[in-house]
Motif scaffolding. Structure first.
Motif, PDB file in Angstrom:
ATOM      1  N   VAL A 187       0.863  -1.177   0.000  1.00 29.89           N
ATOM      2  CA  VAL A 187       0.000   0.000   0.000  1.00 29.89           C
ATOM      3  C   VAL A 187       0.902   1.230   0.000  1.00 29.89           C
ATOM      4  CG1 VAL A 187      -1.693   1.358   1.267  1.00 29.89           C
ATOM      5  CG2 VAL A 187      -1.914  -1.116   1.170  1.00 29.89           C
ATOM      6  N   PHE A 200       1.455   4.652   0.820  1.00 29.55           N
ATOM      7  CA  PHE A 200       0.877   5.731   1.607  1.00 29.55           C
ATOM      8  C   PHE A 200       1.247   7.108   1.054  1.00 29.55           C
ATOM      9  CE2 PHE A 200      -0.101   2.363   4.475  1.00 29.55           C
ATOM     10  CZ  PHE A 200      -1.193   2.820   5.183  1.00 29.55           C
ATOM     11  N   LEU A 209      13.386   2.744  -3.286  1.00 26.64           N
ATOM     12  CA  LEU A 209      12.796   2.614  -1.951  1.00 26.64           C
ATOM     13  C   LEU A 209      12.043   1.290  -1.764  1.00 26.64           C
ATOM     14  CD1 LEU A 209      12.396   4.210   0.679  1.00 26.64           C
ATOM     15  CD2 LEU A 209      10.257   5.065  -0.265  1.00 26.64           C
ATOM     16  N   ARG A 254      13.643  -2.309  -1.688  1.00 22.98           N
ATOM     17  CA  ARG A 254      14.332  -2.762  -0.481  1.00 22.98           C
ATOM     18  C   ARG A 254      13.366  -3.253   0.585  1.00 22.98           C
ATOM     19  NH1 ARG A 254      19.274   0.724  -0.645  1.00 22.98           N
ATOM     20  NH2 ARG A 254      19.008   1.900  -2.546  1.00 22.98           N
ATOM     21  N   LEU A 255      12.080  -3.023   0.396  1.00 21.85           N
ATOM     22  CA  LEU A 255      11.120  -3.284   1.463  1.00 21.85           C
ATOM     23  C   LEU A 255      10.182  -4.445   1.157  1.00 21.85           C
ATOM     24  CD1 LEU A 255      10.079   0.425   1.916  1.00 21.85           C
ATOM     25  CD2 LEU A 255      11.699  -0.826   3.317  1.00 21.85           C
ATOM     26  N   HIS A 292       5.050  -5.381   6.533  1.00 23.35           N
ATOM     27  CA  HIS A 292       4.184  -4.215   6.551  1.00 23.35           C
ATOM     28  C   HIS A 292       4.831  -3.004   7.202  1.00 23.35           C
ATOM     29  CE1 HIS A 292       0.781  -5.916   4.754  1.00 23.35           C
ATOM     30  NE2 HIS A 292       0.553  -6.822   5.694  1.00 23.35           N
ATOM     31  N   PHE A 293       5.490  -3.250   8.336  1.00 24.77           N
ATOM     32  CA  PHE A 293       6.021  -2.135   9.114  1.00 24.77           C
ATOM     33  C   PHE A 293       6.870  -1.207   8.255  1.00 24.77           C
ATOM     34  CE2 PHE A 293      10.064  -0.910  11.068  1.00 24.77           C
ATOM     35  CZ  PHE A 293       9.611   0.195  11.771  1.00 24.77           C
ATOM     36  N   ALA A 294       7.875  -1.780   7.598  1.00 24.52           N
ATOM     37  CA  ALA A 294       8.797  -0.963   6.817  1.00 24.52           C
ATOM     38  C   ALA A 294       8.080  -0.318   5.641  1.00 24.52           C
ATOM     39  CB  ALA A 294       9.960  -1.821   6.330  1.00 24.52           C
ATOM     40  N   ILE A 309       4.884   0.516   5.329  1.00 25.47           N
ATOM     41  CA  ILE A 309       4.022   1.604   5.771  1.00 25.47           C
ATOM     42  C   ILE A 309       4.846   2.850   6.059  1.00 25.47           C
ATOM     43  CG2 ILE A 309       2.527   2.417   7.651  1.00 25.47           C
ATOM     44  CD1 ILE A 309       1.568  -0.524   7.894  1.00 25.47           C
ATOM     45  N   PHE A 310       5.862   2.685   6.913  1.00 29.10           N
ATOM     46  CA  PHE A 310       6.538   3.890   7.388  1.00 29.10           C
ATOM     47  C   PHE A 310       7.480   4.494   6.362  1.00 29.10           C
ATOM     48  CE2 PHE A 310       4.850   2.380  11.387  1.00 29.10           C
ATOM     49  CZ  PHE A 310       4.271   3.557  11.815  1.00 29.10           C
ATOM     50  N   ALA A 311       8.037   3.679   5.481  1.00 31.63           N
ATOM     51  CA  ALA A 311       8.877   4.268   4.443  1.00 31.63           C
ATOM     52  C   ALA A 311       8.024   5.082   3.469  1.00 31.63           C
ATOM     53  CB  ALA A 311       9.653   3.186   3.702  1.00 31.63           C
ATOM     54  N   VAL A 360       5.068   6.414   4.181  1.00 27.94           N
ATOM     55  CA  VAL A 360       4.597   7.571   4.944  1.00 27.94           C
ATOM     56  C   VAL A 360       5.686   8.645   4.964  1.00 27.94           C
ATOM     57  CG1 VAL A 360       4.080   8.403   7.271  1.00 27.94           C
ATOM     58  CG2 VAL A 360       2.917   6.383   6.400  1.00 27.94           C
ATOM     59  N   GLY A 361       6.916   8.219   5.180  1.00 31.05           N
ATOM     60  CA  GLY A 361       8.049   9.145   5.194  1.00 31.05           C
ATOM     61  C   GLY A 361       8.206   9.838   3.850  1.00 31.05           C
ATOM     62  N   LEU A 362       8.070   9.063   2.783  1.00 31.28           N
ATOM     63  CA  LEU A 362       8.159   9.643   1.441  1.00 31.28           C
ATOM     64  C   LEU A 362       7.065  10.690   1.241  1.00 31.28           C
ATOM     65  CD1 LEU A 362       9.420   9.586  -1.401  1.00 31.28           C
ATOM     66  CD2 LEU A 362       7.744   7.828  -2.002  1.00 31.28           C
ATOM     67  N   MET A 389      -9.093  -5.283  -2.757  1.00 28.89           N
ATOM     68  CA  MET A 389      -7.717  -4.832  -2.958  1.00 28.89           C
ATOM     69  C   MET A 389      -7.138  -5.458  -4.233  1.00 28.89           C
ATOM     70  SD  MET A 389      -7.157  -3.103  -0.010  1.00 28.89           S
ATOM     71  CE  MET A 389      -5.432  -3.066   0.474  1.00 28.89           C
TER      72      MET A 389
END
Lengths: 602, 291
Positions: free
Chosen positions: B36, B38, B84, B87-88, B93-95, B97-99, B101-103, B235
């Protein structure tokens, strides 16, 4: 979870004293301001950490609770002159109630759905607070009239705020420690690592997540009140924006998710950095500051996914542990070599030879395929029954319907004379006394062997002392006590299989379903596991139902063998009868071997 | 009364067309890669700015600028995937989502820094034009957005059905590892999938700029709607996303008409909760098996 057997805790004493005295030593308002924000954000990060770090439910909507706290106490103070100390508790309670109402539905779902829902939640709060102008004054914001006094939670000098923020941080850290040591923390770890496996050990995942969410949202709302009383101005943008939520999550991610001090470390690194950026960038800060936050988040996730704390544990802790024993208060744990186990005692042992579980006419259909076709099996108390059959015969499906992870399409399952056919979430079945292992092992990889077994042990043990004792006994029983502080991900396959056994045993089952615990092991390892399985039966009085392809093991262990083929029960009997049974040989080896076998026998 | 009901339905369908258009790329990326994004809303924001600046500096009409924005967003998608997301993929999910979100934060606040928080819109003839159909009015630019959504949907379906890479994408979405063993260069296909997903949101950006103003946080509203649309549609289901886009548009408009305009959005989020509870696999559940 946290056992005081480490010299590292001594390290925390000077650090805590330093933090405690900092506001007294420093007079500069700039540094005090950094300190206040450090404490406040560490607390908010810690609040997030309880659901996000411990439970692995990644919220990016915690700003919603932060804002609820700030608005509740502020509005109550402005309109009813209610002290923020009371408003803080009301806001926290309101926030906890809302969190359960909003998020309980989502806890049945996994992973990214929760994150999407949390984001939507904060966004709704933002929309509501902007448009509900009669109460919130919308984007104009609310100004709290400055009337310094303890009761108003407003102070003339920053030092008092520093201690207020410090108190808040200490509260969050204290709650974090309590949660982590309690059953809840252990269960949350299990959920984070593998929800299916945790459920099979009796963890009620939806309830655990709700409790954690309530605690987490309560603490976030309290932080909101403290923040509002410090800045004395609140508006929707600074409370509910997504970037605020991300900030809360960022601190534990950088510091070390799921650790007690991770958020504090994260805040100690990022908050001063943030202030420095603010002064360097000046007016440009509003954009570039958050660009930096985003960049730190990306780099942190990519380069240091387990945070600074992991690095500290790997590189600093060992050298501290190797210091001579000059420190007091270090307690070595004794391994108890008990003959009598406390575990089975928790379960009433009935008469042997009576039926423990009766499966009648079990049928399970996948589309056109009958995975189970009218299968009836009974396992008596104290027995070891083998379940064999070619691949795809329906063996694991039978275990899945017994343990409640799948529903039967027809038939009935009776366990201890109770109908458990419809008992579905696996934790309920586990509570009744059925434990299981998985064909593909599901250890909780990022917690220690000890903590893995502890997740199961909490099911019957009311106190930490009893639970820890159970874990030590069981680890000794399966021969894993050497590895108790190792991460499960570092174990060999044989040890991971032992760990699965240990975890299931910790729930004190009457019946244990073993799904190919010997697959992939070498002959020496198989011998060891056979020994453990025998002792589970003889010393712990656990009834065993075993799926196994290693014939030597299943023939040697089982008192009775049941054979499935294409979902049908094709044979049942003593091992030596089964070995000669024509239909079994045909199912396993094919027609031509039947003649072969028949020929060699004559 | 009847006329106003007709108008509400028109508005709902047209709003739904916009939502469907925005959601196409998100659902494609999820379907193929199980990621997903974000930062999807920020991709929309970037492409709207592209359309705005192309118009502002060079006078290029937003619909013409599509030919520039589509390849540009495709390349941005490739870079994001390569730099990006790649690598994930295994990181969970954790990485992811937050990568992402960071982008999103980097892009959103970068835009805020570069272009300030001002609302910027493009005035076009077509933006002010509308059609009279059966007593109701249809905003021409929104009709065009709906047509674009249909074209993007058909285009994606044809691409997935008829081309080699499309076949590879369908194979990967079933089982990435098996597809890899069949000789498919999975990473390359991921790059193309992410590129095409971003290209789709590029189309949305250009089609939207005559209708909506652009500002740095414009994406964070639309991305939430896109989440609802993608979940309701199932989805990864492209036709599902189109259908549910229209449904969501209708619900928001009708809800806003019956109650207050702003509460329409709340209806959508309430629906989101209901969907997640009762049909987490979406409205077209029959076509997919989850095991």
């Amino acid at each position: 979870m946290v056992r005081i057997n480490s010299k590292v805790y001594v390290l925390f004493v000077p650090i805590s004293v330093f933090i405690l005295l900092f506001p007294l030593m420093v007079k500069s308002p700039v540094y005090l301001d950094i300190f206040i924000m450090f404490c406040l954000l560490a607390g908010l990060g810690g609040a997030w950490n309880i659901i996000g770090g411990y439970g692995g439910q990644f919220s990016i909507g915690h700003a919603g609770f932060f804002g609820i706290g700030a608005y509740t106490s502020t509005l109550l103070y402005m309109h009813y002159a209610l002290s923020p100390w009371i408003g803080m508790l009301i806001g926290g309670g309101l926030s906890a109630v809302i969190s359960v109402l909003v998020f309980y539905p989502f806890f049945r779902l996994r992973g990214v759905f929760f994150t999407m829902a949390s984001l939507a939640f904060a966004e709704i709060m933002l929309i509501l607070s902007v448009y509900w102008t009669s109460v919130t004054k919308g984007n104009v914001g609310l100004l709290i009239l400055f009337k310094p006094s303890l009761g108003h939670m407003m102070f003339a000098e920053k030092m008092s705020y520093a201690y207020l923020a410090l108190f808040y941080m200490a509260l969050v850290v204290g709650v974090s420690v309590l949660v982590k040591r309690a059953k809840l923390g252990s269960h949350l770890h299990g959920i984070r690592e593998d929800e299916d496996a945790a459920e099979s050990l009796g963890v009620q995942s939806a309830r655990c997540k709700s409790y954690a969410m309530m605690i987490s949202s309560f603490l976030a709302a309290v932080g909101g009140t403290v923040y509002a009383q410090y800045v004395q101005f609140i508006d929707p943008e600074t409370l509910f924006d997504v970037s605020i939520s991300v900030r809360f999550a960022l601190l534990p991610i950088i510091g070390g998710m799921g650790t007690v001090v991770g958020p504090v470390i994260g805040s100690a690194i990022l908050t001063p950095l943030d202030t420095m950026l603010r002064s360097w960038l000046g007016g440009a800060y509003s954009g570039l500051g958050f660009v930096t936050y985003g960049a730190v988040l990306i780099v942190g996730v990519l380069a240091l996914p387990e945070g600074v704390m992991r690095w500290v544990k790997d590189n600093i802790y060992p050298s501290i542990e190797s210091l001579p024993d000059f420190v007091w208060g270090v307690r070595k744990e004794k391994v108890v070599h008990a003959k009598k186990f406390i575990v089975p005692a928790a379960q009433g042992s009935g008469k042997s030879d009576e039926a423990l579980i009766e499966i009648e006419g079990a049928t399970k259909v996948y589309g056109g395929l009958k995975a189970l076709d009218n299968v009836s099996v009974t396992v008596n108390r104290g027995e070891i029954v083998g379940l064999i059959g070619p691949n795809g015969a329906g063996k694991t499906t039978l275990f899945n319907v017994i343990s409640g992870s799948q529903k039967l399409d027809g038939g009935k399952i009776t366990f201890k004379k109770q109908d458990i056919t419809k008992l579905t979430p696996p934790h309920k079945v586990c509570m009744e006394g059925i434990g299981r292992t998985f064909q593909v092992v599901k250890p909780f990889p990022h917690i220690t062997v000890f903590d893995n077994v502890l997740v199961g042990a909490w099911l019957r043990m009311g106190s930490a002392v009893l639970a820890h004792r159970t874990v030590r006994e069981i680890l000794h029983f399966v021969g894993l006590e050497k590895h108790q502080e190792h991460f499960a991900s570092n174990l060999t396959l044989a040890d991971r299989k032992r760990l699965e056994l240990a975890r299931a045993l910790a729930t004190a089952p009457d019946l244990l379903l073993l799904d190919e615990v010997m697959a992939g092991l070498n002959p020496a390892e198989i011998e060891e596991i056979i020994g453990i399985v025998r002792r589970i039966s003889s010393e712990m009085n656990v009834t065993l139902f075993i799926i196994e392809h290693v014939m030597r093991a299943v023939m040697g262990l089982s008192q009775r063998i049941v054979v499935l083929d294409y979902g049908k029960l094709i044979a049942e009997g003593k091992p030596e009868e089964i070995a000669k049974d024509e239909s079994v040989i045909k199912a396993y080896l094919g027609e031509e071997y039947l003649y072969h076998a028949a020929g060699s026998e004559t | 009364m009847l006329a106003s009901v007709l108008q509400v339905v028109y508005n709902g369908v047209l709003l739904g067309g916009i939502y469907a258009l925005i959601s196409m790329g998100l659902t494609l990326i999820f379907g193929v890669m199980n990621v997903v994004n974000f930062a999807h809303g920020e991709f929309l924001m970037i492409s709207m700015y592209m359309a705005f600046w192309l118009y502002h500096f060079f006078g290029i009409h937003p619909y013409v600028s599509l030919v520039l924005i589509m390849p540009a967003m495709f390349i941005i998608g490739l870079i994001t995937q390569k730099g990006l997301i790649q690598r994930l993929i295994e990181a969970g999910h954790f990485a992811q989502i937050f990568a992402t979100v960071g982008l999103g934060m980097v892009l959103q606040n970068g835009a805020l820094f570069l272009w300030t928080a001002d609302f910027r819109g493009v005035y076009t003839e077509i933006g002010a034009h509308s059609l009279n159909v059966g007593g109701g009015r249809l905003s021409t630019s929104r009709v065009l957005a709906l047509i674009a959504a249909i074209l993007v949907m058909v285009g994606l379906l044809v691409f997935l059905k008829k081309t080699r890479i499309g076949l590879a994408m369908r194979a990967i979405s079933q089982n990435g590892r098996a597809a890899w063993l069949m000789g498919i260069n999975v990473n390359q296909v991921y790059m193309i999938a992410f590129g095409i997903g971003s290209l789709c949101v590029g189309v949305a950006g250009a089609m939207l700029i005559p209708v909506y103003s652009v500002f740095p946080t414009v994406g964070s509203y639309f991305v939430l709607i896109a989440f609802v649309v993608v979940v309701l549609g199932g989805m990864g289901d492209i036709v599902g996303a189109f259908v549910s886009g229209i449904i969501i548009g209708l619900i928001e408009t009708v809800g806003g008409y019956v109650m207050a305009p702003r509460l329409g959005v709340l209806c959508v989020f309430v629906l989101f909760v209901v969907i997640l509870l009762f049909m987490p696999s979406g409205i077209r559940v029959k076509s997919r098996t989850d095991s």
